[in-house]
Design a protein around this motif. Structure first.
Motif, mmCIF file in Angstrom:
data_model
loop_
_atom_site.group_PDB
_atom_site.id
_atom_site.type_symbol
_atom_site.label_atom_id
_atom_site.label_comp_id
_atom_site.label_asym_id
_atom_site.label_seq_id
_atom_site.Cartn_x
_atom_site.Cartn_y
_atom_site.Cartn_z
ATOM 1 N N GLY A 1 25.250 -4.121 54.030
ATOM 2 C CA GLY A 1 25.194 -5.162 55.039
ATOM 3 C C GLY A 1 25.204 -6.527 54.403
ATOM 4 O O GLY A 1 25.278 -6.651 53.178
ATOM 5 N N PRO A 2 25.113 -7.558 55.222
ATOM 6 C CA PRO A 2 25.186 -8.922 54.700
ATOM 7 C C PRO A 2 24.021 -9.244 53.771
ATOM 8 O O PRO A 2 24.104 -10.173 52.983
ATOM 9 C CB PRO A 2 25.156 -9.794 55.954
ATOM 10 C CG PRO A 2 24.763 -8.916 57.078
ATOM 11 C CD PRO A 2 24.999 -7.501 56.682
ATOM 12 N N GLN A 3 22.943 -8.491 53.861
ATOM 13 C CA GLN A 3 21.816 -8.717 52.972
ATOM 14 C C GLN A 3 21.028 -7.425 52.869
ATOM 15 O O GLN A 3 21.168 -6.535 53.694
ATOM 16 C CB GLN A 3 20.911 -9.842 53.475
ATOM 17 C CG GLN A 3 20.307 -9.593 54.843
ATOM 18 C CD GLN A 3 21.237 -9.957 55.970
ATOM 19 O OE1 GLN A 3 21.777 -11.036 56.006
ATOM 20 N NE2 GLN A 3 21.439 -9.046 56.925
ATOM 21 N N TYR A 4 20.176 -7.321 51.854
ATOM 22 C CA TYR A 4 19.366 -6.134 51.642
ATOM 23 C C TYR A 4 17.908 -6.451 51.886
ATOM 24 O O TYR A 4 17.528 -7.593 52.117
ATOM 25 C CB TYR A 4 19.559 -5.603 50.231
ATOM 26 C CG TYR A 4 20.980 -5.259 49.932
ATOM 27 C CD1 TYR A 4 21.658 -4.352 50.749
ATOM 28 C CD2 TYR A 4 21.658 -5.835 48.879
ATOM 29 C CE1 TYR A 4 22.974 -4.029 50.495
ATOM 30 C CE2 TYR A 4 22.970 -5.515 48.613
ATOM 31 C CZ TYR A 4 23.629 -4.615 49.432
ATOM 32 O OH TYR A 4 24.917 -4.289 49.192
ATOM 33 N N GLY A 5 17.083 -5.431 51.772
ATOM 34 C CA GLY A 5 15.649 -5.622 51.875
ATOM 35 C C GLY A 5 15.081 -6.006 50.525
ATOM 36 O O GLY A 5 15.534 -5.522 49.482
#
Ligand code: HEC
Ligand code: HEC
Ligand SMILES: [Ca+2]
Ligand SMILES: [Ca+2]
Ligand SMILES: [Ca+2]
Ligand SMILES: [Ca+2]
Ligand SMILES: [Ca+2]
Ligand SMILES: [Ca+2]
Ligand SMILES: [Co+2]
Ligand SMILES: [Co+2]
Lengths: 232, 407, 407, 232
Positions: free
Chosen positions: D220-224
């Motif tokens: 996705g556009p960012q991770y955790g």
């Protein structure tokens, strides 16, 4: 970098495009260099294909037959006559397909079904040559290659069997621009004649899709009929 | 288990035991939160509501279909677990971190630059979310000649509807510098064994409608529906919604792929086949009541069903209970969206006599769903695809509902 | 597993190995149709997307909450398996054939006749299907005083949105002959151990909005959401959407039940509590980017989030990336429906500097979502319920996003 | 039969209504005849309630304390003063509830938590009497009954603590007709002062809700963020 979304996506390398750009069009764009013979094709077929499709491509064990239903006359006319024969059982691949590229492309990308993309280019040429030969399209000694495929195309039994003159292509390049073929009218009162039931499932077939009582929710405005029991 | 009796009699003991004797769940402590591993499941009592293959339809289970249980669904959204399946070489659960999407041209001049995207990158681009139906071109295909299957699940169940989320393909093609003048056809290709390929008209891409989609009903696509990426081509038959999408090629000719040159072609009387027939024309089906059900009482029922059109919005649905002699206009449930299922309903008091229940949809282009007679007059009876004829259900005096076709 | 690196570098070997070396699924045969027992599941790679309790929030797991993972959802539909849970005495999977709904009056004259319905009967009556959000009155309740939890899942995840199908309660009350003049309050009661009860205003019933619902996202309600029957009270906090609905009483006074006299009351400065506060006012939250995430690159991002109002449609959403000094109006994804989630999006190029991301929704009544300062000026900091303040996410230079509150 | 939908639904019998119509309103409508004492209430409490709520209703082991925080003065004024005391830990049931019917109704329908609806009517009267007594609302010898409950109501510590003068009741019978209490304005440019972060999670709490890297999608556009590691 493309404008608008810097850092997103990158140019594909020539190697990458080559690895995936495997499609072959009716005009043979994309067809790789190579060749095959009928006899090598028969070897490939018997070791990689016949188990599913039958030695002569006639089997319907895992799919409809590939071979059968086309005549020498069809090879001349480019129209498969038996497509008009309601009595003929099933319609084989070679009765329908009009473009030899389709078969080459598909075998190359998807067959054998359980090991797609495992054949070499020459194996694909060979096994397609074998299928063309089985269908009476090319003679026993025909060498199928990127240079000769156009000759095979000229003899495809159903090569004149397709039309794009219809309203179901949602673009401009083909078809009639979207004009429907059927024009029904929304009559509201006293419309048709007395309706007569012309087709229904015979009672002996009522359980063919399993017990329908088990295929409906347990509560609701109605239940499923127990098709293990006779009607009534 | 089989059907239960429908009964709510005035109780003998002065009361229904289900009321007078409190059930255990009124007198006990229930289950904890997140007790199904953080992802919930339907009730055990809903086990009959499944997607199912039709026995004998296909020779293998990987080149096959499972049908959505339309007769048991409400509204317009199809639960993703019940979405119909159509695989040509089975389904896979692919690692999204390794998945790539490539854009290339049929020749070197078709794109300014061929491109490669990761899922991370695709999911970072501008996205939209839209509700659309997807219908297999072969839906209702078994019924071209005559009645073949008993329930709405099998007659119409290669139909589902979801909220899809993804990037308009136009955005990607713009980034790659596509030549829209020459490149009027696209090839979409999957990453699975079949590497499914279909030709897509550039016009639909230019309209902004075609999506490179990763989301379905709020979550990621399910593996059976092409996780992590599938093409969404609203209004067009399901086979063009290429799953496991790995590549888009821009070209100047259609591709005559196996599934547009051997299958998904429409046999006409006379032996010609229509090729590249893609649009799903306006169609509808009554799901309540429908084949295989039993009405247990006379009296009030709400006739309910689904209507859709590959050319835009549904404008009107008429319902007949006398086999098409007389029609009443049904209510359409809002929102009515383009190339999306629309739920219709109509009140009906069943008098206990045989009834022939039909629905007939009309779309915003004015196109009217045809009868079998009208459709067969043009297309004969030997096609497999694009059967959008009016469906008839016969409610018999016994209450049993049968799939029938009228002459 | 932890996060993967986001990378799509120009490959050293002249190509990405994920492209050059075909994966096994491009060279093999996949899984059969209907291979998950006729009801599909998400991809194994989506296992991180779960509903989750917040550690330490409740002392038991049956009087507790699991939060929907808003940061991972697309569009507006919440997958039913990820719908938030709020139980007061655990959940049950009740046999729908034995479930009954009773209508009675607080006194003998309130209804012409008390009535009993089976599920069969309810499902036979005229139904509608509508998309609505449901939000717990305690959503964002942990944040009244200061920042308490790290992600959108925990700050805003007692929020979900579904297509509900059911019978307008008005139809049932009409059948029972309700005295609409005297009977201005309803009591809704559940069949579980808590036999949850809440007072509902007759005005919402008369508007046709309140549903006796059995359907959710096309299938039956899930057991955790009240299978087989729940009250749907659009715009009103979730506790009023009584699950396992067994009884509706029409009355002339509110009922001061436990969950409207001890909980779901709003403590004001000065020590008074607001009672029967029910409407969920206009609210929004940015879900991408949001707390607990890491942006790995500068550059383009699509800011995306959800907006909703218990008073009708969302009219506008503004987004700020500088902590509320300057705002830009976001795109609203169609369809925008009343008392339903609305997805908004806005383009953003992150310059790599700290950014304070906020969204501010406005509904069709003209009501504007307040800042914490504005809300606390009236309601103080010690309430638990109805916190609809503007959420702030701090994007740090490292890319890490934190939940913050501004002074 | 009601018009419109013949055959759907039926009249409830008096026995059926009696079985389910258990609610008790603030005006005591629905309260069954019966009575209980503090000492019997203590027995009920100790055998059926104390394990969860503590002998004096003070436990926060399974839920917030029921008892505590109210004074004799509150019983006089009908306002719990400690609701105004920001330093007081937690808010007990009896600090908040204004109507004794609420407690009676709730214990009767839902307690004991693991065996709701298992108490007799007199047991409910007794245990509520015990809770009222623990809270200093009724004396040790107070007999709580359908006849005396109104007296207890007159002494509920927070009986004057509720208001319905707000905009969150979506009906006409109560509230202010829906008028919101906060009126924000949608300023677009140069709106507030320089924003200052006033509250955030301290670094030592970053893993309190588990490792956030495992609570975000893998792509996705960012991770955790990996909260098992320190920031940065
Ligand atoms: C394990 C079984 C199996 C093997 C081995 C196999 N096939 Fe197939 N083949 C199938 C199935 C099943 C289909 C139908 C796939 C679909 O539904 O799209 C098919 C489809 C085809 C088609 C398209 C037919 C049509 O009408 O769509 C061709 C051509 C074909 N196979 C050729 C081959 C060749 C050549 C080989 C060997 C190199 C081969 N097959 C090996 C099972 C097999
Ligand atoms: C097995 C544990 C358990 C037992 C035994 C139990 N309770 Fe409870 N009680 C709870 C829990 C948990 C709650 C909170 C329920 C909720 O969240 O709605 C509660 C809530 C209450 C409340 C409402 C408090 C509030 O502020 O909402 C009252 C009053 C109460 N209990 C009284 C009793 C009485 C009287 C008994 C015995 C007859 C009893 N309890 C037995 C666990 C228990
Ligand atoms: Ca990058
Ligand atoms: Ca067979
Ligand atoms: Ca190519
Ligand atoms: Ca009552
Ligand atoms: Ca009946
Ligand atoms: Ca504890
Ligand atoms: Co298909
Ligand atoms: Co709640």
């Amino acid at each position: 970098q493309p404008a608008g979304y810097p850092g997103i996506g990158r140019e594909a390398t020539p190697k990458e495009v080559a690895a995936w750009n495997i499609d072959v069009r009716p005009d043979f764009l994309g067809l790789p260099k190579g060749s095959g013979t009928v006899s090598r094709g028969q070897d490939v077929w018997e070791s990689h294909c016949a188990a599913c499709h039958g030695v002569f491509g006639e089997s319907n064990e895992v799919f409809s037959p590939l071979i059968g239903g086309v005549t020498a006359e069809d090879v001349k006319t480019g129209h498969v006559a038996r497509l008009n024969d309601k009595g003929f059982p099933g319609r084989t691949t070679f009765m329908k397909v009009s473009t030899v590229s389709t078969i080459w492309d598909y075998v190359n990308r998807a067959m054998p079904w359980n090991a797609p993309k495992s054949l070499s280019t020459d194996e694909v040429y060979s096994v397609v040559d074998y299928l063309l030969n089985l269908s009476g399209i090319v003679p026993d000694d025909f060498v199928l290659s990127d240079a000769t495929m156009a000759q095979a195309q000229q003899r495809m039994p159903n090569r004149n069997g397709m039309t794009t003159d219809h309203g179901l292509w949602p673009g401009k390049g083909m078809g009639n621009g979207g004009k429907p073929d059927v024009k029904a009218v929304a009559c509201m009162k006293d419309c048709a004649g007395e309706p007569k039931v012309a087709s229904f499932l015979p009672d002996h077939a009522r359980n063919n899709n399993g017990n329908l009582a088990e295929q409906q929710r347990l509560v609701g405005p109605q239940y499923g009929v127990d098709t293990t029991q006779p009607p009534g | 288990p089989a059907a239960l009796a429908q009964a709510n009699p005035v109780p003998a003991e002065g009361g229904d035991p289900n009321i007078l004797n409190l059930p255990s769940y009124s007198k006990g402590l229930g289950q904890p939160v997140a007790s199904e591993g953080g992802y919930g499941k339907p009730s055990q009592y809903e086990a009959n509501v499944q997607r199912r293959p039709s026995p004998g339809l296909t020779q293998t289970t990987q080149a096959s279909v499972s049908f959505a249980p339309l007769q048991s669904l409400f509204g317009i959204v199809t639960p993703s677990g019940l979405h119909f399946e159509r695989h040509h070489q089975g389904w896979w659960d692919m690692d999204p971190a390794k998945h790539r999407l490539m854009l290339n041209g049929s020749d070197e001049k078709m794109l300014k630059r061929p491109m490669v995207f990761t899922m991370d990158e695709i999911m970072r681009l501008p996205s939209v979310s839209r509700f659309h139906f997807i219908e297999c071109g072969a839906n209702t295909g078994m019924e071209w000649g005559n009645v073949a299957v008993p329930t709405a699940q099998y007659t119409h169940g290669m139909l589902s509807c979801s909220e899809f989320t993804g990037v308009p393909l136009k955005i990607l093609l713009d980034m790659a510098g596509a030549d829209y003048k020459r490149g009027r056809y696209l090839l979409a290709e999957g990453a699975d064994g079949s590497s499914m390929t279909r030709t897509i008209p550039m016009e639909l891409v230019e309209s902004g409608e075609v999506l490179v989609a990763y989301g379905q009903n709020g979550e990621m696509l399910r593996p059976q529906q092409g996780y992590p990426l599938r093409l969404v081509v609203p209004g067009v038959q399901g086979v063009s919604w290429v799953k496991y999408l790995r590549r888009i090629e821009v070209g100047d000719q259609p591709y005559a792929t196996k599934d547009e040159a051997v299958h998904y072609i429409d046999l006409l009387p006379g032996g010609q086949h229509r090729q590249y027939s893609s649009t799903q024309e306006c169609k509808s089906v009554v799901t309540t009541p429908s084949g295989g059900q039993v009405l247990l009482d006379k009296g009030y029922y709400q006739i309910s069903g689904l209507a859709w059109s590959g050319r835009g919005k549904v404008k009107r649905v008429d319902v007949s209970v006398d086999g098409g002699r007389n029609w009443r206009t049904a209510r359409l449930q809002e929102p009515v969206m383009s190339k999306c299922l629309t739920r219709f309903t109509l009140d009906w008091a069943w008098d206990g006599k045989p009834a022939l229940v039909q629905s007939r949809a009309m779309d915003e282009t004015g196109y009217v769903q045809p009868s079998y007679g009208q459709l067969r007059a043009v297309r004969g009876t030997r096609s497999i695809y694009h059967n959008n004829a009016i469906q008839t259900w016969l409610v018999q005096e016994s209450g049993e509902v049968k799939n029938v076709q009228l002459s």
